[in-house]
Design an enzyme around this catalytic site. Structure first.
Site, short mmCIF file in Angstrom:
data_model
loop_
_atom_site.label_atom_id
_atom_site.label_comp_id
_atom_site.label_asym_id
_atom_site.label_seq_id
_atom_site.Cartn_x
_atom_site.Cartn_y
_atom_site.Cartn_z
N TRP A 130 -1.86 5.59 -1.89
CA TRP A 130 -1.56 6.50 -0.78
C TRP A 130 -0.23 7.21 -0.96
CZ3 TRP A 130 3.13 5.01 0.75
CH2 TRP A 130 3.49 3.68 0.48
N ASN A 131 0.65 6.76 -1.87
CA ASN A 131 2.04 7.24 -1.78
C ASN A 131 2.23 8.70 -2.22
OD1 ASN A 131 1.72 6.40 -4.46
ND2 ASN A 131 3.86 5.80 -4.66
N LYS A 154 -12.03 6.46 -5.61
CA LYS A 154 -11.91 5.45 -4.54
C LYS A 154 -10.45 5.53 -4.11
CE LYS A 154 -10.64 1.32 -2.85
NZ LYS A 154 -10.14 1.93 -1.61
N ALA A 156 -7.09 5.21 -1.49
CA ALA A 156 -6.56 4.18 -0.60
C ALA A 156 -7.15 4.38 0.80
CB ALA A 156 -5.04 4.25 -0.56
N GLY A 206 -1.65 1.93 -8.77
CA GLY A 206 -1.48 1.05 -7.61
C GLY A 206 -0.57 -0.12 -7.95
N GLU A 228 -1.70 2.40 -14.09
CA GLU A 228 -0.39 2.93 -13.70
C GLU A 228 0.08 2.10 -12.52
OE1 GLU A 228 1.33 5.14 -15.16
OE2 GLU A 228 -0.04 6.43 -16.27
N LEU A 229 0.96 1.13 -12.78
CA LEU A 229 1.29 0.17 -11.71
C LEU A 229 2.73 0.32 -11.22
CD1 LEU A 229 -0.68 -2.80 -13.31
CD2 LEU A 229 -1.52 -0.97 -11.82
N CYS A 262 6.75 4.89 -7.22
CA CYS A 262 6.77 3.94 -8.34
C CYS A 262 7.98 4.20 -9.23
CB CYS A 262 5.48 4.04 -9.14
SG CYS A 262 5.13 5.70 -9.73
N GLU A 359 9.13 -5.34 -6.66
CA GLU A 359 9.25 -3.91 -6.43
C GLU A 359 9.58 -3.69 -4.96
OE1 GLU A 359 5.60 -1.57 -6.63
OE2 GLU A 359 6.76 0.13 -7.39
P1 NAP Z 1 -2.43 -0.90 -3.77
O1 NAP Z 1 -2.42 -1.69 -2.54
O2 NAP Z 1 -2.53 -1.60 -5.06
O3 NAP Z 1 -3.64 0.14 -3.61
C1 NAP Z 1 -3.93 1.08 -4.63
C2 NAP Z 1 -5.42 1.31 -4.64
O4 NAP Z 1 -6.06 0.13 -5.13
C3 NAP Z 1 -6.03 1.57 -3.27
O5 NAP Z 1 -7.10 2.48 -3.42
C4 NAP Z 1 -6.52 0.21 -2.86
O6 NAP Z 1 -7.57 0.27 -1.92
C5 NAP Z 1 -7.01 -0.33 -4.17
N1 NAP Z 1 -7.02 -1.79 -4.26
C6 NAP Z 1 -6.21 -2.68 -3.66
N2 NAP Z 1 -6.52 -3.92 -4.04
C7 NAP Z 1 -7.54 -3.82 -4.93
C8 NAP Z 1 -8.31 -4.77 -5.66
N3 NAP Z 1 -8.06 -6.07 -5.60
N4 NAP Z 1 -9.29 -4.31 -6.45
C9 NAP Z 1 -9.54 -3.00 -6.55
N5 NAP Z 1 -8.87 -2.06 -5.86
C10 NAP Z 1 -7.86 -2.46 -5.07
O7 NAP Z 1 -1.16 0.04 -3.90
P2 NAP Z 1 -0.59 1.02 -2.82
O8 NAP Z 1 0.15 0.21 -1.82
O9 NAP Z 1 -1.65 1.96 -2.35
O10 NAP Z 1 0.40 1.89 -3.71
C11 NAP Z 1 1.67 1.48 -4.01
C12 NAP Z 1 1.74 0.89 -5.40
O11 NAP Z 1 1.29 1.85 -6.36
C13 NAP Z 1 3.14 0.54 -5.80
O12 NAP Z 1 3.15 -0.66 -6.52
C14 NAP Z 1 3.53 1.72 -6.70
O13 NAP Z 1 4.56 1.45 -7.58
C15 NAP Z 1 2.25 1.96 -7.41
N6 NAP Z 1 2.22 3.30 -7.98
C16 NAP Z 1 2.29 3.43 -9.34
C17 NAP Z 1 2.33 4.70 -9.91
C18 NAP Z 1 2.38 4.90 -11.40
O14 NAP Z 1 2.12 6.00 -11.83
N7 NAP Z 1 2.70 3.89 -12.19
C19 NAP Z 1 2.31 5.82 -9.08
C20 NAP Z 1 2.25 5.64 -7.70
C21 NAP Z 1 2.20 4.37 -7.16
P3 NAP Z 1 -7.33 -0.10 -0.35
O15 NAP Z 1 -6.40 0.90 0.19
O16 NAP Z 1 -8.69 0.02 0.21
O17 NAP Z 1 -6.77 -1.47 -0.33
#
Ligand code: NAP
Length: 454
Positions: A130-131, A154, A156, A206, A228-229, A262, A359
């Site tokens: 979502w960010n 899929k 957020a 994520g 990309e975490l 991130c 983080e």
């Molecule tokens: P998140 O909770 O991991 O969610 C990301 C996506 O993954 C959402 O669509 C979420 O769906 C889904 N998801 C969550 N748990 C899952 C699972 N067990 N299996 C499959 N899909 C799953 O992360 P967020 O809070 O949205 O985003 C913040 C994170 O993203 C931070 O850690 C940030 O650093 C990272 N990020 C990384 C980058 C990069 O380029 N490296 C860029 C931006 C953000 P739901 O919403 O339905 O739970």
């Protein structure tokens, strides 16, 4: 979690969307596969035309689209408008350069002719956060669609209207039905999707936890994945740094996107000689930020995305203070509606503190004091993450040492970490693997076919 728009500035749920039923998901997957069978035969020129049209549509609708982003996840309206504009730039860049990046590569061998020929692989599932709810998706979709793959999103669960707006954008840009599809599925059902033979590969942006689940499912299904975490990027300040530019950029690098990026600078690693001056000036600048309504042009920092994330931020700060850090400014939840958190500077942070190991996703800066450049590099590397890094110095030897020694997917010197279509983006260690953007990114989801003509 149900798909819903809940405004972080008010805490009110404005709209709820039903998840797709299993039968609907099945039909959408079939439609994507059918779309791929004809889309892969289109020319690069056709695809570029669609991406350019999408860019033109976005450019004409920046405020309308940005309004959705701000309402769903709380970034300032100015930041949302910048994000939408950046998406248009990326669409145009891949439209302009895709054909050249994917051209056959002639290789001299003993064959009469030998070359690498790049082909699309099918339907790619993108699990997105979502960010940066539009940028992350376009960063995946523009190259994927240029290659000739079809995309399944899929998104957020808290940004459903953004997800629908992106699907609608590509439809209006003339892409056939099924070439880009938004699926409203729960995260618990993602592993089964990855296992589905109609899906060729998966990319996720994520958190670590979600990345582990996706990588596990992709490994089980023997499918290509890109992860990309998260990150805990170091921002290294060395004695020869231009402190004016450094402090100014440090603030932006930490609080961009309400601190929820991130590649935000999270650990400020400052050498003794400039530590006290940096801390004083940085603390003052962070304290001067305006926190409030993300639609108000005077606002620098809007709300945190959810109440639970805001509460977690507060407890991370409290724990850091309990472990010996000092809070110079902020460290408090303002009165009133919405999930705000005051920009915070913690000094005296050490690598063994919990805050330095996780983080921190919000406007909280950690300052770590180090004696010299070698300790700065060791401290920068004392994390399980390896996404971006920023180094501030005017000493060529120190700069060269940092570029070589810092374990990260990117080193930005005298600048904050950012992404741009021309350059690869991605991490190492627990920040993930694979690259997005640039030539490396566009080739991640291709079949690099070896052709040998004797
Ligand atoms: P998140 O909770 O991991 O969610 C990301 C996506 O993954 C959402 O669509 C979420 O769906 C889904 N998801 C969550 N748990 C899952 C699972 N067990 N299996 C499959 N899909 C799953 O992360 P967020 O809070 O949205 O985003 C913040 C994170 O993203 C931070 O850690 C940030 O650093 C990272 N990020 C990384 C980058 C990069 O380029 N490296 C860029 C931006 C953000 P739901 O919403 O339905 O739970």
């Amino acid at each position: 979690m149900p798909y819903a728009t809940t405004n972080p500035a008010t805490g009110k749920t404005e709209k709820v969307f039903p998840t797709h039923t299993p039968a609907e998901v099945d039909a959408l997957l079939d439609r994507a596969v059918t779309a791929f069978s004809s889309y892969k035969e289109t020319t690069y020129a056709d695809r570029a035309r669609h991406l350019t049209t999408a860019a033109e549509l976005l450019e004409a609708e920046v405020p309308d689209v940005a309004r959705i982003l701000t309402t769903e996840m709380g970034k300032t309206f100015a930041a949302a408008k910048a994000e939408v504009s950046k998406c248009a730039v990326a669409l145009r860049w891949f439209a302009a350069h895709g054909a050249e990046l994917l051209a056959d590569e002639e290789i001299a061998t003993s064959a009469k002719r030998s070359y690498v020929h790049y082909q699309p692989i099918g339907a790619v599932l993108a699990v997105m956060p979502w960010n940066f709810p539009m940028w992350q998706v376009i960063r995946f979709a523009a190259p994927a669609l240029m290659v000739g793959n079809v995309g399944l999103l899929k998104h957020a669960s808290n940004v459903p209207q953004t997800a629908l707006a992106i699907e609608d954008l590509f439809r209006r840009a003339g892409l056939p039905e099924g070439v880009f599809t938004t699926l409203f599925v729960e995260s618990k059902d993602v592993a089964a999707l990855i296992d589905d033979p109609r899906i060729a590969a998966v990319t996720i942006t994520g958190s670590e936890g979600a990345g582990m689940s996706v990588a596990e499912a992709a490994g089980h299904a023997l499918k290509k994945s890109v992860l990309e975490l998260g990150g805990s990027d170091p921002f290294v300040v060395l004695p020869s740094a231009d402190l004016d530019a450094c402090v100014r950029t440090a603030v932006t690098a930490r609080v961009q996107n309400n601190g929820q990026s991130c590649i935000a600078a999270k650990r400020f690693i400052v050498v003794d000689a400039v530590h006290d001056e940096f801390l004083e000036r940085f603390g003052e600048a962070m304290a001067a930020l305006v926190v409030g309504d993300p639609f108000d042009p005077a606002t620098d920092v809007g709300p945190i995305v959810t109440e639970s994330q805001r509460d977690e931020l507060r407890s991370q700060v409290e724990e850091a203070v309990r472990q010996g850090a000092t809070a110079h400014t902020g460290a408090a939840v303002p009165e009133g509606d919405g999930w705000y958190f005051a920009p915070t500077v913690l000094s005296g942070v050490t690598t063994d503190m919990q805050a330095a190991q996780v983080e921190i996703f919000g406007p909280v800066a950690m300052v770590l004091r180090v004696p010299d450049v070698e300790t700065a590099i060791a401290t920068a590397n004392a994390t399980t993450f390896g996404l971006g890094s920023s180094v501030w110095s005017n000493d060529e030897a120190e700069i060269a040492r940092c570029i070589e020694g810092i374990e990260a997917g990117a080193v930005f010197v005298n600048a904050m970490v950012a992404s741009t279509p021309e350059m690869p983006f991605g991490g190492i260690k627990r920040s993930g693997y694979g690259r997005e953007l640039s030539e490396l990114g566009i080739k991640e989801f291709t079949n690099a076919k070896t052709v040998w003509i004797a």
